[in-house]
Design a protein around this motif. Structure first.
Motif, PDB file in Angstrom:
ATOM      1  N   ASP A   1       0.842  -1.207   0.000  1.00  0.00           N
ATOM      2  CA  ASP A   1       0.000   0.000   0.000  1.00  0.00           C
ATOM      3  C   ASP A   1       0.875   1.254   0.000  1.00  0.00           C
ATOM      4  O   ASP A   1       0.535   2.253  -0.636  1.00  0.00           O
ATOM      5  CB  ASP A   1      -0.943   0.013   1.220  1.00  0.00           C
ATOM      6  N   LEU A   2       2.012   1.198   0.706  1.00  0.00           N
ATOM      7  CA  LEU A   2       2.927   2.352   0.691  1.00  0.00           C
ATOM      8  C   LEU A   2       3.492   2.550  -0.722  1.00  0.00           C
ATOM      9  O   LEU A   2       3.604   3.673  -1.199  1.00  0.00           O
ATOM     10  CB  LEU A   2       4.071   2.137   1.693  1.00  0.00           C
ATOM     11  N   ILE A   3       3.821   1.439  -1.377  1.00  0.00           N
ATOM     12  CA  ILE A   3       4.344   1.540  -2.756  1.00  0.00           C
ATOM     13  C   ILE A   3       3.272   2.155  -3.666  1.00  0.00           C
ATOM     14  O   ILE A   3       3.551   3.054  -4.460  1.00  0.00           O
ATOM     15  CB  ILE A   3       4.800   0.156  -3.275  1.00  0.00           C
ATOM     16  N   PHE A   4       2.018   1.681  -3.504  1.00  0.00           N
ATOM     17  CA  PHE A   4       0.950   2.225  -4.350  1.00  0.00           C
ATOM     18  C   PHE A   4       0.776   3.723  -4.079  1.00  0.00           C
ATOM     19  O   PHE A   4       0.516   4.505  -4.986  1.00  0.00           O
ATOM     20  CB  PHE A   4      -0.379   1.481  -4.110  1.00  0.00           C
ATOM     21  N   SER A   5       0.912   4.112  -2.812  1.00  0.00           N
ATOM     22  CA  SER A   5       0.732   5.537  -2.539  1.00  0.00           C
ATOM     23  C   SER A   5       1.937   6.341  -3.035  1.00  0.00           C
ATOM     24  O   SER A   5       1.802   7.478  -3.447  1.00  0.00           O
ATOM     25  CB  SER A   5       0.397   5.755  -1.061  1.00  0.00           C
ATOM     26  N   ASP A   6       3.132   5.752  -3.042  1.00  0.00           N
ATOM     27  CA  ASP A   6       4.321   6.469  -3.522  1.00  0.00           C
ATOM     28  C   ASP A   6       4.417   6.492  -5.044  1.00  0.00           C
ATOM     29  O   ASP A   6       4.868   7.471  -5.630  1.00  0.00           O
ATOM     30  CB  ASP A   6       5.601   5.806  -2.977  1.00  0.00           C
ATOM     31  N   TYR A   7       4.044   5.390  -5.684  1.00  0.00           N
ATOM     32  CA  TYR A   7       4.292   5.254  -7.131  1.00  0.00           C
ATOM     33  C   TYR A   7       3.036   5.001  -7.954  1.00  0.00           C
ATOM     34  O   TYR A   7       3.110   4.956  -9.168  1.00  0.00           O
ATOM     35  CB  TYR A   7       5.262   4.087  -7.391  1.00  0.00           C
TER      36      TYR A   7
END
Ligand code: FAD
Length: 509
Positions: free
Chosen positions: A494-500
């Motif tokens: 989820d952090l990756i989706f929010s970052d990228y």
């Protein structure tokens, strides 16, 4: 932080390690349109949840209990699949049998069944047991729903939960909370040992970890039909159906970082391969990820000092054995206590010595799935918590005598005739944890679940040193154990989706 891109340029992901954390992330990222390559050091996926077969006996090497089921099933649902097409979860009853050194036993099952047994051994503790049970729901709501399911990216997010944590007496240990409600020694042991399942010391792990007892009451103890490795196989199948690729026998020896912007560039493997990546998800041991894969000059928050100072979970001495007879009276899960509890735990966690006595988790999977052994035979493992490698024990030298001692004890007390009926036997020591899984100090569950090593204080899911690096598995938030490894996979992706963003949702130019 990188802004969500219209046209997606950061699509190459490398996942280091195929434990549950790595697999859960790989599946989600691949489904979101990333090109994921999973690099696994060993010949099979699953990490601690490995498997091996000998002469018709099938041994799951690690986890045997799954609860709560939704955490595991969500990986399938989140990518549009029905979990029941991949795995079958079966409830085990009793959840487990506790065997005490005076020859008595106590079965953990439903609340009514437990209450009946308390009435027999310590009627004055019935009220205390029910008082303790009532504390578990709010502890679960705080510890699982608010704590475990969210990332702790700022100290403030941690500070916010302090007042409710104090109200719930989180400053007490798991044992302390039980002991303030129940007097009988067996009950204090029965309801406080659970942190050992995730590498925690019942006398120092915050009472928030009593939520494990809530999960057990609420969702039961579930077993993956055919053994836990069937779940690994199911995730591998799903990941490959989504187009993901796996390279076995590919140990990562270096994470390359760009000097200009401290962003990941790729990895080097022990085979000499150099693979580029825009994003790296490490499921390798967190201490080893930072200390041995990333040059010191890039690490301010994750220095060697930090990881050398940290407190690690205990290790385990594992004996996998198959017998040419069955023991129908032994339930699927058994905890065999020593007469010493607190002092034995101290030997393991603080004194780092191998005591004369031991406790055993005895696993008998053939009680539920007889096909895990040839007909008329039984498959077992004996899991003995032992100190990690700070002990300096030479396990090459100790493994035979220690194995013989444990098997003799089981033969004399629980499994009559065992020594005459063993068909196959394999041992896995703390040294093997170190060498096989690259586990720092041979830990079995990475960092201990202490308040000072939880939430914001635990190594973060999104690296605070290196851009594009994310950590999953037992070493990061929320911690050790199968559910936490899955949750870390969700939190980090989820952090990756929010970052990228998600390549599958990227707009064309
Ligand atoms: C005997 C035993 C029993 C357990 N029982 C339970 C239980 O009943 N219930 C429960 O919830 N939990 C249980 N646990 C804990 C649980 O198994 C673990 O916490 C969880 O599976 C860890 O998952 P992970 O994602 O951290 O990955 P791991 O299982 O630690 O896997 C990490 C993977 O990374 C690979 N790797 C490491 N370094 C590299 C590298 N440099 N390059 C490439 N690959 C690398 C390793 O080979 C491994 O495959 C048990 C653990 C053990 C050992």
């Amino acid at each position: 932080m990188v802004k969500k891109m219209k046209q997606h340029n950061s699509s190459k992901v490398i996942v280091i390690g195929g434990g549950f954390g790595g697999l859960a992330s790989a599946v989600r990222l691949q489904a979101a349109g990333y090109q994921v390559t999973l690099l696994e050091k060993r010949h099979q996926l699953g990490g601690r949840a490995g498997v091996f077969e000998r002469d018709g006996f099938r041994f799951d090497t690690g986890p045997t209990i799954v609860t709560p089921p939704f955490v595991v099933e969500d990986v399938f649902r989140d990518v549009g699949r029905d979990p029941s097409d991949y795995i079958e979860l079966v409830p085990i009853h009793p959840h487990y049998r506790l065997h005490f050194s005076d020859g008595t036993h106590f079965d953990i099952g439903t609340v009514d069944e437990i209450t009946e047994q308390i009435k027999q051994i310590s009627p004055n503790d019935v009220n205390g047991y029910h008082k303790w049970l009532k504390l578990l729901k709010p502890i679960y709501e705080l510890g699982f729903e608010k704590f475990a399911m969210t990332p702790f990216e700022s100290l403030w997010s941690m500070v916010k939960i302090v007042p409710p944590a104090i109200r719930l007496k989180s400053y007490k240990s798991v044992y302390g909370l039980v002991a303030s409600n129940m007097k009988h020694d067996h009950l204090r042991m029965a309801f406080s040992f659970l942190p050992l399942f995730i590498g925690g010391n019942p006398f120092t792990a915050t009472s928030v970890y009593s939520l494990i007892a809530y999960l057990e009451n609420e969702y039961g103890m579930l077993w993956v039909r055919g053994g836990t490795h069937r779940l690994v196989e199911a995730l591998e199948r799903l990941y490959k159906e989504l187009g993901g690729s796996v390279k076995f026998n590919s140990e990562v020896t270096k994470i390359e970082v760009d000097d200009n912007d401290r962003r990941v560039k790729g990895v080097i493997t022990a085979n000499g391969e150099s693979l580029p990546a825009d994003i790296i998800v490490s499921n390798a041991d967190v201490a080893m990820t930072y200390m041995s894969l990333i040059d010191k000059k890039y690490r301010r928050k994750n220095s060697d000092r930090r990881y050398k100072k940290a407190k690690y979970s205990m290790s385990l001495f594992m004996i996998y054995f198959g017998t040419k007879k069955t023991y129908p009276e032994m339930p699927h899960h058994n905890i065999i206590f020593s007469s010493r509890y607190k002092e034995l735990v101290k030997d393991i966690f603080d004194r780092h010595v191998l005591a004369d006595d031991f406790a055993i988790y005895l696993h008998v999977p053939t009680r539920t799935d007889p096909e895990l052994a040839p007909s008329g035979c039984e498959t077992f493992y004996a899991c003995v918590p032992v100190t990690h490698q700070d002990s300096g024990i030479d396990w090459e030298q100790m493994k035979e005598p220690f194995k013989d001692k444990v098997l003799q004890f089981l033969n004399d007390n629980y499994l009559p005739g065992l020594l005459d009926n063993i068909e196959v036997c394999e041992v896995f020591t703390p040294q093997d944890f170190e060498q096989e899984f690259n586990a720092y100090k041979g830990n079995a569950f990475q960092l201990q679940p202490l308040m000072t090593q939880s939430g914001w204080f635990r190594p973060h899911n999104r690296s605070r040193d290196i851009k594009g690096l994310y950590i999953v598995g037992a070493g990061t938030h929320p911690g050790g154990g199968v559910p936490s490894a899955f949750l870390s996979g969700k939190i980090s992706t989820d952090l990756i989706f929010s970052d990228y963003g998600k390549p599958s949702e990227a707009l064309p130019d």
